[in-house]
Design an enzyme around this catalytic site. Structure first.
Site, PDB file in Angstrom:
ATOM      1  N   HIS A   1      -3.799  -5.562   1.157  1.00  0.00           N
ATOM      2  CA  HIS A   1      -3.589  -5.932   2.551  1.00  0.00           C
ATOM      3  C   HIS A   1      -4.117  -7.354   2.776  1.00  0.00           C
ATOM      4  O   HIS A   1      -5.024  -7.816   2.084  1.00  0.00           O
ATOM      5  CB  HIS A   1      -4.343  -4.981   3.482  1.00  0.00           C
ATOM      6  CG  HIS A   1      -3.797  -3.592   3.511  1.00  0.00           C
ATOM      7  ND1 HIS A   1      -2.626  -3.258   4.129  1.00  0.00           N
ATOM      8  CD2 HIS A   1      -4.294  -2.432   2.992  1.00  0.00           C
ATOM      9  CE1 HIS A   1      -2.402  -1.966   4.007  1.00  0.00           C
ATOM     10  NE2 HIS A   1      -3.399  -1.434   3.310  1.00  0.00           N
TER      11      HIS A   1
ATOM     12  N   CYS B   1       0.839  -1.199   0.000  1.00  0.00           N
ATOM     13  CA  CYS B   1       0.000   0.000   0.000  1.00  0.00           C
ATOM     14  C   CYS B   1       0.875   1.250   0.000  1.00  0.00           C
ATOM     15  O   CYS B   1       1.607   1.502  -0.952  1.00  0.00           O
ATOM     16  CB  CYS B   1      -0.968  -0.038   1.186  1.00  0.00           C
ATOM     17  SG  CYS B   1      -2.399   1.053   0.979  1.00  0.00           S
TER      18      CYS B   1
END
Length: 496
Positions: A432, A328
């Site tokens: 994630h 991310c």
């Protein structure tokens, strides 16, 4: 709907864990139960099935209750992006960044969102188990409170207070907390729970007797210290994981605004993987893999990383044959630059990246929230994996032509994600939860060391075992019958 609220004398008293334990215990008894936290401040979050964002603890509690996570379980989520400010998320959607003073004035509006969620849940569930935030006795935060007694008074629900005996001062914590509440709030407190007790319970009995006599409130149970309890953390990072016999060594960089560090729980639980959390002033040790984690303030954390000298150490690590993975915000740092023209996360509008891969990232006002299934391209193999995306930003550039993941279907129409470098040493992804699937973890371990033979942890199975362990603890060490009488009796009084 019946409602029972758990408040704590301090942060980390055990509120989240107790609510999760009671959710599973009552779900096992056949009740249609839901968790609820009016306001949460945390950087660990989860994407709900209805396309919103809630605190990670409430997602765990939903799993404990055997229901799908939804935004009404945590109507207000605050994600700090500086020492004095946070992104404000209402009903799963980010509305703005606010400084602490401005949010304090906004609480009256926020309470409307809290009560709206409460009322919606009241129509669908038999029991709402509510987690407070911090302590209800914070004098400076009591005006317009929506997280503790302000909420309890608004919905007229009973409260039990939990305190952690392991840190010492448990009787002072409980008596002091009760003393700082108003008369009506004190009446709302129906009992105490003492958490994390070690030793001979008979040696505590005189203190329990005194507490009940002094306060007029019953002790509903003394919960034992559970060694090796490992569940999705709300915010705190368990950094004591150094192993001497590990076959794989991984460094995770502890940037100030690290988010979703639950990404590494499955790795941390593995007996042959050593996770080194590298903090301020520390050098990156000799490892197989360096992970740049997610961040709530990517530009600020990138500046911190460079100031620590970690950028030079990462490049040295690569020259000596190590691997690097960015997740991310950590992936965004690996590119040529990061732009934040709208001030989505900070006042910084532009910063050069680490330039380890040829792409740029631009933060946008629209946050991408999605649960996805993808195919990972690694080791000349395709491995099915799943996870969730929570990011403000779009990455573009030549490096992304060799993606790390591909999608058959994506809510936002994306066909691919991330990158893997031509020399196979650097990878990045927005996904994630990558290590939550054993098959994906195994491929990443093979990427690090082709000859590594290991059995990755099944984090979902492990989580279920821990939740059942908590439920059994409740049944053994709490007066469940008395707790039922508390919420049943209070509900009866309300309807007279």
């Amino acid at each position: 709907m019946k409602t029972l609220m758990v408040q704590g004398t301090t942060s980390d008293a055990g509120k989240s864990t107790l609510v999760a334990a009671l959710c599973r215990a009552f779900a096992n008894r056949g009740l249609n139960v839901a968790p609820f936290k009016p306001q949460n401040m945390a950087l660990n979050s989860a994407v709900t099935d209805d396309g919103g964002e809630i605190g990670r603890a409430q997602a765990l509690q939903a799993i404990a209750a055997k229901v799908a996570p939804e935004t009404d379980f945590n109507p207000i989520l605050l994600k700090p992006n500086s020492d004095t400010g946070a992104q404000v998320i209402i009903h799963g959607k980010a509305i703005s960044n606010m400084e602490a003073g401005a949010y304090h004035d906004y609480k009256k509006v926020a309470m409307d969102a809290v009560l709206t969620s409460h009322n919606r849940l009241a129509k669908r569930f038999d029991l709402l188990l509510v987690e407070g935030a911090g302590s209800p006795a914070e004098i400076n935060l009591r005006a317009n409170d929506i997280a503790n007694m302000g909420y309890a008074e608004a919905v007229d629900c009973p409260v039990i207070i939990i305190a952690d005996i392991d840190k010492g001062g448990v009787f002072a914590h409980l008596v002091g907390t009760l003393a700082l509440l108003s008369e009506s709030e004190q009446a709302r407190v129906k009992g105490f729970v003492i958490n994390r007790f070690r030793g001979d319970i008979s040696l505590l009995q005189s203190g329990l007797d005194w507490l009940e006599q002094y306060t007029g409130k019953p002790v509903l149970g003394v919960l034992p210290y559970l060694h090796d309890l490992a569940l999705d953390a709300e915010d705190a990072i368990a950094i004591d994981n150094t192993l001497t016999n590990a076959s794989v060594n991984i460094a995770v960089l502890l940037v100030p605004h690290i988010s979703n560090h639950t990404d590494f729980d499955a790795l941390r639980l593995h007996p042959n993987i050593n996770i080194n959390y590298v903090a301020h002033t520390q050098a990156i040790p000799d490892v197989d893999l360096i992970i740049l984690p997610g961040s709530k303030n990517v530009l600020s954390d990138l500046a911190f990383l460079k100031n620590e000298g970690w950028d030079t150490q990462i490049k040295r690590h690569l020259r000596y044959g190590g691997k690097v993975l960015g997740i991310c915000g950590g992936m965004q740092m690996l590119g040529n630059s990061i732009n934040d023209p709208l001030g989505v996360e900070s006042s910084l509008q532009h910063m050069p990246g680490l330039a380890l891969s040829d792409f740029t990232s631009t933060l946008t006002a629209q946050k991408i929230l999605s649960n996805v299934t993808a195919t990972m391209q690694l080791n000349n193999q395709q491995t099915l994996c799943s996870g969730y995306e929570i990011h403000a930003g779009i990455s573009q550039g030549e490096a992304l032509n060799k993606p790390f993941l591909s999608f058959n279907e994506h809510p936002n129409g994306f066909t691919a994600d991330g990158f893997i470098s031509d020399d196979n040493a650097i990878a990045g992804t927005y996904l994630h939860g990558l290590f939550d699937q054993a098959s994906a973890t195994l491929q990443i371990l093979k990427w690090l060391k082709a000859d590594t033979v290991t059995n990755p942890v099944n984090i979902n199975k492990h989580r279920e075992q821990q939740l059942e362990r908590l439920a059994a603890m409740c049944e053994t060490h709490l007066n469940i019958a008395h707790i039922i009488k508390i919420y049943e009796g209070h509900n009866h009084e309300r309807t007279k």
